[in-house]
Structure formats: structure tokens, C-alpha cells
Design a protein around this motif. Structure first.
Motif, mmCIF file in Angstrom:
data_model
loop_
_atom_site.group_PDB
_atom_site.id
_atom_site.type_symbol
_atom_site.label_atom_id
_atom_site.label_comp_id
_atom_site.label_asym_id
_atom_site.label_seq_id
_atom_site.Cartn_x
_atom_site.Cartn_y
_atom_site.Cartn_z
ATOM 1 N N SER A 213 1.446 4.208 -3.158
ATOM 2 C CA SER A 213 1.311 5.724 -3.087
ATOM 3 C C SER A 213 2.378 6.447 -3.395
ATOM 4 O O SER A 213 2.483 7.608 -3.715
ATOM 5 C CB SER A 213 0.973 5.973 -1.616
ATOM 6 O OG SER A 213 0.251 4.916 -1.121
ATOM 7 N N LEU B 203 6.568 10.546 9.697
ATOM 8 C CA LEU B 203 5.801 10.520 10.798
ATOM 9 C C LEU B 203 6.128 9.389 11.758
ATOM 10 O O LEU B 203 6.063 9.474 13.210
ATOM 11 C CB LEU B 203 4.425 9.983 10.318
ATOM 12 C CG LEU B 203 3.122 10.933 9.689
ATOM 13 C CD1 LEU B 203 1.967 10.653 9.481
ATOM 14 C CD2 LEU B 203 3.062 12.072 11.308
ATOM 15 N N ARG C 139 7.083 10.790 3.333
ATOM 16 C CA ARG C 139 6.473 11.527 4.388
ATOM 17 C C ARG C 139 6.169 10.502 5.516
ATOM 18 O O ARG C 139 6.082 10.888 6.732
ATOM 19 C CB ARG C 139 5.319 12.140 3.777
ATOM 20 C CG ARG C 139 5.646 13.304 2.963
ATOM 21 C CD ARG C 139 4.546 13.952 2.669
ATOM 22 N NE ARG C 139 3.452 13.703 1.893
ATOM 23 C CZ ARG C 139 3.471 13.780 0.570
ATOM 24 N NH1 ARG C 139 4.495 14.590 0.133
ATOM 25 N NH2 ARG C 139 2.669 13.102 -0.319
ATOM 26 N N THR C 140 5.600 9.450 5.180
ATOM 27 C CA THR C 140 5.258 8.244 6.187
ATOM 28 C C THR C 140 6.669 8.178 6.906
ATOM 29 O O THR C 140 6.527 7.821 8.379
ATOM 30 C CB THR C 140 4.979 6.978 5.714
ATOM 31 O OG1 THR C 140 4.257 7.132 4.590
ATOM 32 C CG2 THR C 140 4.483 5.957 6.611
ATOM 33 N N GLU D 244 7.200 10.002 -2.379
ATOM 34 C CA GLU D 244 6.988 10.998 -1.772
ATOM 35 C C GLU D 244 5.973 10.491 -0.509
ATOM 36 O O GLU D 244 6.675 10.860 0.955
ATOM 37 C CB GLU D 244 6.284 12.146 -2.408
ATOM 38 C CG GLU D 244 7.057 12.804 -3.414
ATOM 39 C CD GLU D 244 6.301 13.740 -4.111
ATOM 40 O OE1 GLU D 244 5.387 14.653 -3.653
ATOM 41 O OE2 GLU D 244 6.503 13.829 -5.497
ATOM 42 N N THR D 245 5.095 9.541 -0.786
ATOM 43 C CA THR D 245 4.264 9.212 0.616
ATOM 44 C C THR D 245 5.451 8.366 1.434
ATOM 45 O O THR D 245 5.242 8.382 2.582
ATOM 46 C CB THR D 245 3.401 8.119 -0.131
ATOM 47 O OG1 THR D 245 2.439 8.961 -0.794
ATOM 48 C CG2 THR D 245 2.557 7.586 0.956
ATOM 49 N N ILE D 246 6.290 7.612 0.621
ATOM 50 C CA ILE D 246 6.922 6.808 1.737
ATOM 51 C C ILE D 246 8.031 7.592 2.369
ATOM 52 O O ILE D 246 7.931 7.437 3.855
ATOM 53 C CB ILE D 246 8.189 5.928 0.719
ATOM 54 C CG1 ILE D 246 7.302 4.997 -0.009
ATOM 55 C CG2 ILE D 246 9.117 4.978 1.546
ATOM 56 C CD1 ILE D 246 8.235 4.145 -1.097
ATOM 57 N N ALA E 70 0.120 10.076 4.849
ATOM 58 C CA ALA E 70 1.123 10.963 4.092
ATOM 59 C C ALA E 70 0.755 10.897 2.442
ATOM 60 O O ALA E 70 1.200 11.608 1.755
ATOM 61 C CB ALA E 70 2.337 9.830 4.247
ATOM 62 N N SER E 71 -0.218 10.154 2.306
ATOM 63 C CA SER E 71 -0.396 10.017 0.752
ATOM 64 C C SER E 71 -1.386 10.967 0.081
ATOM 65 O O SER E 71 -1.681 11.140 -0.758
ATOM 66 C CB SER E 71 -0.806 8.571 0.353
ATOM 67 O OG SER E 71 -2.381 8.434 0.870
ATOM 68 N N ILE E 72 -2.117 11.585 1.011
ATOM 69 C CA ILE E 72 -3.244 12.539 0.690
ATOM 70 C C ILE E 72 -2.470 13.902 0.278
ATOM 71 O O ILE E 72 -1.729 14.318 1.040
ATOM 72 C CB ILE E 72 -3.992 12.757 2.074
ATOM 73 C CG1 ILE E 72 -4.734 11.898 2.389
ATOM 74 C CG2 ILE E 72 -5.122 13.959 1.379
ATOM 75 C CD1 ILE E 72 -5.448 12.099 3.749
ATOM 76 N N PHE F 196 0.801 -1.302 -0.038
ATOM 77 C CA PHE F 196 0.040 -0.191 0.089
ATOM 78 C C PHE F 196 0.843 1.423 0.191
ATOM 79 O O PHE F 196 0.659 2.252 -0.860
ATOM 80 C CB PHE F 196 -0.938 0.061 1.217
ATOM 81 C CG PHE F 196 -1.491 1.167 1.418
ATOM 82 C CD1 PHE F 196 -2.583 1.839 0.532
ATOM 83 C CD2 PHE F 196 -1.097 2.140 2.463
ATOM 84 C CE1 PHE F 196 -3.283 2.833 0.617
ATOM 85 C CE2 PHE F 196 -1.991 3.517 2.644
ATOM 86 C CZ PHE F 196 -2.945 3.702 1.729
ATOM 87 N N ILE F 197 1.933 1.215 0.831
ATOM 88 C CA ILE F 197 2.864 2.458 0.804
ATOM 89 C C ILE F 197 3.553 2.876 -0.486
ATOM 90 O O ILE F 197 3.572 3.727 -0.982
ATOM 91 C CB ILE F 197 3.728 2.154 2.180
ATOM 92 C CG1 ILE F 197 3.044 2.217 3.373
ATOM 93 C CG2 ILE F 197 4.564 3.430 2.047
ATOM 94 C CD1 ILE F 197 4.003 1.886 4.418
ATOM 95 N N ALA G 6 0.676 6.093 6.799
ATOM 96 C CA ALA G 6 0.839 6.012 5.234
ATOM 97 C C ALA G 6 -0.428 6.566 4.472
ATOM 98 O O ALA G 6 0.015 7.402 3.556
ATOM 99 C CB ALA G 6 1.118 4.815 4.890
ATOM 100 N N TYR G 7 -1.460 6.570 5.033
ATOM 101 C CA TYR G 7 -2.717 7.080 4.676
ATOM 102 C C TYR G 7 -2.536 8.570 4.488
ATOM 103 O O TYR G 7 -2.676 9.193 3.378
ATOM 104 C CB TYR G 7 -3.834 6.665 5.096
ATOM 105 C CG TYR G 7 -5.304 7.099 4.609
ATOM 106 C CD1 TYR G 7 -5.495 6.616 3.130
ATOM 107 C CD2 TYR G 7 -6.250 7.908 5.214
ATOM 108 C CE1 TYR G 7 -6.582 7.280 2.668
ATOM 109 C CE2 TYR G 7 -6.872 8.418 4.573
ATOM 110 C CZ TYR G 7 -7.494 8.356 3.241
ATOM 111 O OH TYR G 7 -8.512 8.809 2.726
#
Lengths: 358, 442
Positions: free
Chosen positions: A130, A141, A137-138, A133-135, B420-422, A126-127, B417-418
Motif C-alpha cells: 500500500s 494508529l 499512517r498505520t 504513506e500507508t505505512i 490507512a490505505s484508503i 500487504f502494508i 493498515a487497511y
């Protein structure tokens, strides 16, 4: 845009995820005294090659590893990218299989392995779907949420240390003959390749990455030395995952939990999610560059299904270890050949560019 | 002339409150058209008469008088104006429709303190249904020559007014252009609620995080304007919609800045903590009771086991039942009139507090956890954010019931992750705008 923070965070998290599990066991098995020598050789190799790698990449601003190789010709790209893709695929399989085994050993003894592997894979997929960039930013967090417990447990693990075990200091270099020593490079070779993939999305400063690598050195040293300082070499060498055993011995009264290991391991496993998704993303980048017609989402899903199937066919820990050993050759090829080749291609193109200018 | 009159009349003939009144202005026969429900006709006529008497003194013709009263429009626009509550004056001899502003019936409430948000130390005004009043409230809060506003009328059969506000000096021009472009592209679509607005702006309607930050407080809206966001007002919707919404908005209020900095940071940390507790605690209960009891110290594990003695079903079922009862109470108390509301609180309190434990249907500990969770949920800013967290909690409980503590951790990774993906308008949800006067992290 300079996004060094994201890259540094990713670099530190993925390495932390790899350090504390197999690495201490490998080093402790490879020599009986003077482990520092084995650690420092590893760290030195690590530094030399990431420096070369980043230097080489810096010749090509705004270009990632794949386009660099493609720019250098078809044969070059096959020589380097094919093994890289294989390596990433293998590492993906090994990581998922090994870590789900570790999870069952440490705290989910009743849950079947396939369920854990499915969880690890599906969230990472899932990550990865996406995007990079999502990886990243995750990663930020997860660092905020889970780095504090990791550091807390790391410092707490000094609780039962007896500093006398640091001696004897002299080392005999006998570890060069040991399989385990070469396997320990897993902790070094796994995480750094991504520096070549993020270029068009994230730019970073080389110095900061090197600083991040320096910040990791104490973790490399103490992940090995804490088990030795707690149990002594003779006992520590009996464990598969020495550091995890040490964490199990920590006793903190005011923390209402009995097993701090759980939090430590789980926090590290969140970093593993990131690591796996990063590997999947890298593999798909390579595949997609070769077969641009297919939607990358399908490639990622197909890849995870394939990985899952292969993981299901690995019956036990011994096989994992074997796979780990077969992977060593490829690992050294990646660790050494890719940085050098990128550097050479960079030098070459720079010289070529100059000649063209003149 | 008759054609126009009959066309408008045809359109509205079936409405009881529609009127056509024949009258004379300066001896010229005219018709007044409009809705009784929207217009105070007597007062309006007195007003018009007074205006005309005034202009007669200057010896102007009826033509001039009428241009003073309002503007001439074609039949289409005139019909729309009637719906908006305007008065139409039709001249009998001439084919002319004049749209004038009448004395309207008082259909708007005055500016009142907010009903859905509480303010501690801050301005108490809140937005109302009327678009212009809302714009005025914002203008009063921010005395800046950089404030820009743009209005749109959207929808084909059901018209709706939409206003866009931004500060020219602090907002990214690209963002403003993108928002304007998307609204203009979807001007034909009916926008009646937030969901259809989100669709018109190109957001997927299946995301669990609301795409707008919604606030009733002009003070907050201005705070976001200053931070370079765009504010949208929908007519008859008593709140400002702030775009893009960021994660950090769940934890930050402008009125926090009225406290000393350490308190401000403590308050924000408290809200983050509240959100985390809501997500983790119910899942942790299931994980610790059902799957990983060994990580607790033995005394604690025993006391938990004791509190669950006699409970006939697994922890997952137990917590799901109680969570749903709790959600039902929350929903019921939102629905019910204020006079009956307390009954629900009382009955719910008895069920949740004592009876269910005494009947050995759930454990004591679970009640404590539910209470803690409900309290913690409410610390987050904005009701729509609260709903998001409430929903995520269930994902965590389900994962925890399968994988124990690992499930909680992977649930957190999944949610991270969710989030971060938005992205909205190519600004990531996790983006942090660092203005100088704010210590940001997160």
C-alpha cells in the motif's frame, strides 16, 4: 509539508520494537559490570551517525538516498546501494525468523513456525504494497492503540527492582572484545536508514528526530538495567531474552490477566509488522530504481516469497544467531559508511554548487 | 403539429394514466398532455383559466399568455418534462409545446423526524425524498452567502437528479473540482443507488468501508459543510451523502457539541471503545478459550472452563454459530413489519438467553460476550459504519481461532493498515481536520 510527527512516531516505534528483545541479552552478555559504558558507547555512536546522516541528507532537499547515490555516479551507487539492499534483505529474513521463534517460545508453542512466519510476512507485505504513506499512517494508529500498553508494562516492570544491583559502577571496557557487544548494534542500525528514503513524501525537522532519539535513551538503558536490577547480573546473563523474563515476573492483581508479557510482546510485535513492511518497502525502492520496468507490487510479492523460503530453510535458533553475527559486518558498514558517504557527497555537491555559482 | 402530438402520444400511449385532453384557451383549440398520477388536472385547469382571465384584462394576446404560463420546448424535452410531472400544452394550429408547472398530486411526505438516526439534543428535522426540499433544509440551517449548489442530471434512459453543495470559504477548491469533473465525465451512466454513484465517482466497489458518510440530519450535513466537505443529494434518496468520509466521522456527531466539553470527550471515547470492544471481544473469547488460556489468572481460567463444560464443539464453531444467529435476528427485525417484529425479539431472546445455555449448546460466558458485542457495535455512528465493523469482527474471530491473541493483534494491524490505505480524492481516510473548536485526536 512538515510531517515530523509521522516520522518521529515511526522512528520511536521501530526502535522500541528492536530494543526489548535481543539488545538487553547482548549487552548483559558482553560485560559483567558497568553496563552503562557499553550502552552509552552504543547510544553515542547512534547519535553521531544519525546526526551526520541527516546533515548529509539536508544538503539534498526533496531527494531520497537512492537518487543521491545515483546522482553521485554509477560506481558510488553500486558500492553503497548493493550492500544496503543485501543488508535490508538479510535483516528482513532475520527479523521474521527470529521474531516468529520468539512468538513460539513465549506463547504459541503449538502453532507451527511456518504459519507464524506466513502471518508476519503476509500482513507486512500487504502494508508494504500500500505504500509508504500507508505505512506511516498505520504507524500513527498503532501508536495510539499499542504504545499505552507498552509504556504501562515498561513502568510496571520496575516492580521487583533492587537498586543495589546498579553497583559496581566502574566498567572495564572488556566488552570491546566481545561478539555480543557488536551484535547489540542491531538495535541502533536497524531503524534509522528510513530517514533517507522518506524525503520526497514526508519532510521532517532534524531537531525533532534528535529529540525522539533522546526520548529513546531511557528505554535503551532500562531495557538492560531492569533485568539486572531484578535478577542480578549472574542470573540475568542466563536468559536469552532477559527483559521478557522480567515482564513475566510482573504480578498485578487487579489486572485479570496473569501474563502481562503477552500484551507487552504483542504490542511490540505490531511494531515489528511496521518495521518489516518498512524494510520491504525500502528494499523494493532500491530494486525498482535499478529495474524500473517491473511493477513494484510484483517485486514486493516476489521478495516476500523469497524471504519466506529462506526463513523456512533456517532450522534453529543457533543458525539465526549465526546469521545475526554474519550480518554484523554489513551492519557496521551501513551504520558508518552510509551516513559518512552521504555527508561527503553532500559537502562535495555543495562546494561544487558554490564553484559553479562563482 | 400533429406530428408532435402523435410522437408524444406514441411514447406514452400504453400508459393508462396518460391523458390527452382537448380544450380551448381564448377560443384557440389546445391539447393538455400529462399523467393523471402526477397531476391534479381539475385544479390545474382552474389555475390556468384564472391566469388567462387575469392576463386578458391587460389585453394581451394568447402568445403572451402562453409565455407567462411556461416555456416552449422541443419534443424530446417535452417528453422528459411529462415524466417529471409537468403539464404540456400543445397548440393545435401552431406547432408549439409549452411546458407548464401544474398543481401536482401530493406525492411527497412532509418533513418529519428522522427514522434511522436518533437525535438527543438537536434539531429533529430530517431529509426527505424531494431534492429541492433537502436543499431548502440545508439553506435554512446555514445562513451563509458562501453556500454554493450545483445540479446535474445523470443517466441516459433513466434520468436522475443529483445536487452538489459546498461552502466556498471552507472547502478545498480542488476537491470540488474533482467531484464535479468525475460526475460530469460519468453523466451518461445510470446512477440509481449509492453503489453506482460510488462507481461513477471512481471508487472501487469492493472496499468494505463505505465511501460516503450518510446522514439524515440537516444539522449534521451542515456541520460537515462547515468542516470543508462536499454534500451530495440524490433525488428520491432521503439522506445527504458527505464526501470525503473520514474515520473520525464514525465517532463524532455535531450534536455532541451541545454537551459540555468533558461529556463530549467522554461520549466520543465511549464510541471508540465500543468499536474496539466489538472488534476484540469475540476474538478474545476464542483466543482465550481455545489457544491461550494461560494468560488468564487461574481462577478466571477455571471458571471459564467450567462454563464451557459439556459444550460439544470447539470455541470457534460455538461463537460462529451464535454470531450468525444474532446476525439473522438483526436482519430479520429490519425486514419484518413493525407488528410482527417483537415476535422475533421475543423468540430470539429466548433462544439466546436461556434455552441454548440450558441445552448445553453454548457457554454462559459466550452469551454475555455476544450481548456485550451487540450493544457495543451500536454505539458507532451511522448504520453503514456499523456494518463495516460487524464484518471486520469475523476476520478477527477467524484470525484469533488460528493464532490466538497474536491473531487478534495482527487483525488489528491489518484493519489499521487497511484503513490507512484508503484514500478518496487524495484525502486519506485517517485525515483529521482540526478546526479550532474541537479537540481532535485519533
Amino acid at each position: 509539508m512538515d510531517k515530523s510527527l509521522h516520522v518521529i512516531v515511526m522512528y520511536i516505534l521501530t526502535h522500541l520494537a528492536l530494543i526489548f528483545f535481543v539488545y538487553p541479552g547482548n549487552i548483559i552478555d558482553s560485560t559483567t559490570q558497568g553496563h552503562w559504558a557499553a550502552i552509552f558507547i552504543g547510544v553515542a555512536v547512534h547519535f553521531i551517525f544519525i546526526y551526520l546522516y541527516m546533515k548529509g541528507l539536508s544538503f539534498f532537499p526533496k531527494k531520497d538516498l537512492i537518487s543521491i547515490y545515483f546522482g553521485a555516479g554509477k560506481i558510488v551507487s553500486i558500492i553503497f546501494l548493493l550492500p544496503l539492499a543485501c543488508y535490508l534483505l538479510m535483516i528482513n529474513i532475520i527479523t521474521i525468523r527470529a521474531y516468529s521463534e520468539i512468538i513460539t517460545i513465549v506463547f504459541l508453542s503449538n502453532t507451527p513456525l511456518w504459519a507464524i512466519m506466513a502471518l508476519l510476512l503476509s500482513i507486512s507485505t500487504f502494508i508494504a504494497i500500500s505504500g509508504i504513506e500507508t505505512i506511516f499512517r498505520t504507524g500513527i494508529l498503532l501508536m495510539i492503540l499499542f504504545l499505552p500498553p507498552v509504556l504501562f508494562v515498561f513502568f510496571a516492570s520496575f516492580q521487583n527492582v533492587d537498586w543495589h544491583y546498579f553497583l559496581p559502577l566502574n566498567s572495564d571496557l572488556g566488552f570491546f572484545a566481545k561478539r555480543e557487544f557488536y551484535q547489540s548494534f542491531f538495535a541502533f542500525s536497524g531503524g534509522f536508514i528510513f530517514l533517507g528514503f522518506v524525503q520526497p513524501y514526508f519532510s521532517y525537522s532534524r531537531k525533532k528526530i534528535l529529540l525522539a532519539a533522546v526520548a529513546l535513551v531511557p528505554f535503551f538503558i532500562f531495557s538492560v538495567y531492569i533485568p539486572i536490577l531484578t535478577f542480578g547480573q549472574a542470573t540475568a546473563s542466563l536468559f536469552t531474552l532477559p527483559y521478557v523474563v522480567v515482564v513475566d515476573t510482573i504480578n498485578i492483581n487487579w489486572l485479570m490477566f496473569d501474563r502481562v508479557t503477552m500484551f507487552f510482546l504483542l504490542s511490540l510485535i505490531t511494531f515489528i509488522f511496521l518495521f518489516i513492511s518498512l524494510i520491504q518497502w525500502k528494499t523494493v525502492r532500491i530494486i525498482n530504481k535499478c529495474i524500473p520496468a517491473v511493477n513494484s507490487v510484483y517485486v514486493i510479492v516476489a521478495l516476500s516469497l523469497f524471504t519466506y523460503l529462506v526463513c523456512l530453510f533456517i532450522p534453529n535458533w543457533k543458525e539465526v544467531k549465526n546469521l545475526f553475527w554474519w550480518n554484523s559486518m554489513l551492519r557496521f558498514y551501513i551504520l558508518i559508511a552510509i551516513p559518512i558517504s552521504v555527508y561527503m557527497i553532500g559537502l562535495h555537491s555543495k562546494r561544487g554548487g558554490k564553484q559553479n555559482d562563482g | 403539429m400533429d406530428a408532435i402530438l402523435s410522437e408524444i402520444t406514441n411514447k406514452f400511449a400504453e400508459n393508462e394514466d396518460f391523458f390527452i385532453e382537448r380544450s380551448e384557451l381564448l377560443d384557440v383549440p389546445v391539447f393538455f398532455l400529462g399523467f393523471h398520477s402526477l397531476i391534479d388536472l381539475t385544479k390545474t385547469k382552474t389555475n390556468i383559466q384564472r391566469n388567462i382571465n387575469h392576463t386578458i384584462a391587460t389585453k394581451a394576446s394568447l402568445e403572451d399568455c402562453l409565455t407567462l404560463l411556461g416555456e416552449e420546448k422541443n419534443v424530446e424535452d417535452a417528453a422528459l418534462s411529462i415524466l417529471e410531472g409537468k403539464l404540456i400544452i400543445c397548440l393545435e394550429v401552431d406547432s408549439k409545446c409549452i411546458v407548464t408547472a401544474p398543481v401536482s398530486k401530493p406525492l411527497n411526505r412532509s418533513i418529519e423526524p428522522p427514522t434511522n438516526e436518533n437525535v438527543l439534543l438537536g434539531s429533529l428535522n430530517s431529509f426527505t425524498e424531494e431534492l429541492e426540499a433537502n436543499l431548502g433544509l440545508v439553506r435554512k440551517q446555514i445562513l451563509s452567502e458562501h453556500l454554493r449548489s450545483k445540479s446535474f442530471t445523470v443517466g441516459r434512459t433513466q434520468k436522475k437528479k443529483l445536487s452538489l453543495l459546498y461552502l466556498e470559504d471552507s472547502t478545498d477548491r480542488k476537491l470540488v473540482q474533482q467531484v464535479i469533473k468525475r460526475i460530469e465525465a460519468n453523466q451518461e451512466k445510470a446512477i440509481q443507488n449509492i453503489q453506482s454513484l460510488a462507481k461513477a465517482l471512481g471508487f472501487s466497489s469492493w472496499g468494505i468501508v463505505s465511501k460516503f458518510n450518510i446522514t439524515e440530519l440537516p444539522q449534521e450535513a451542515v456541520f460537515y459543510l462547515k468542516k470543508g466537505r462536499v454534500v451530495l443529494f440524490l433525488d428520491q434518496f432521503p439522506a445527504a451523502l458527505i464526501l470525503p468520509k473520514l474515520l473520525w466521522d464514525m465517532f463524532v456527531l455535531e450534536s455532541d457539541n451541545n454537551h459540555p466539553a468533558p461529556m463530549m470527550i467522554a461520549l466520543r471515547l465511549l464510541r471508540i471503545f465500543g468499536a474496539l470492544i466489538t472488534l476484540i471481544l469475540p476474538g478474545l473469547y476464542v483466543a482465550l478459550v481455545a489457544i491461550n488460556p494461560e494468560i488468564l489468572q487461574i481462577e478466571l481460567a477455571l471458571s471459564i472452563a467450567k462454563s464451557r463444560e459439556g459444550v460439544p464443539y470447539p470455541a470457534f464453531v460455538e461463537i460462529i454459530i451464535m454470531l450468525i444467529v444474532l446476525e439473522l435476528i438483526l436482519e430479520a427485525s429490519a425486514r419484518l413489519p413493525k407488528t410482527i417484529g417483537p415476535t422475533i425479539t421475543m423468540v430470539g431472546g429466548i433462544i439466546l438467553g436461556q434455552a441454548v445455555v440450558e441445552a448445553k449448546l453454548v457457554s454462559n460466558l459466550l452469551i454475555i460476550i455476544l450481548a456485550a458485542t451487540t450493544i457495543a457495535t451500536s454505539t458507532v455512528i451511522g448504520f453503514q459504519n456499523l456494518l463495516t465493523i460487524r464484518l471486520c469482527k469475523y476476520a478477527m474471530v477467524i484470525l484469533a481461532s488460528i493464532f490466538g491473541v497474536l491473531g487478534i493483534i495482527s487483525g488489528l494491524v491489518l484493519i489499521s493498515a487497511y484503513l490507512a490505505s484508503i484514500k478518496s480524492f487524495s484525502i486519506p481516510f485517517l485525515h483529521i481536520q482540526s478546526t479550532k473548536d474541537e479537540a481532535d485526536h485519533g
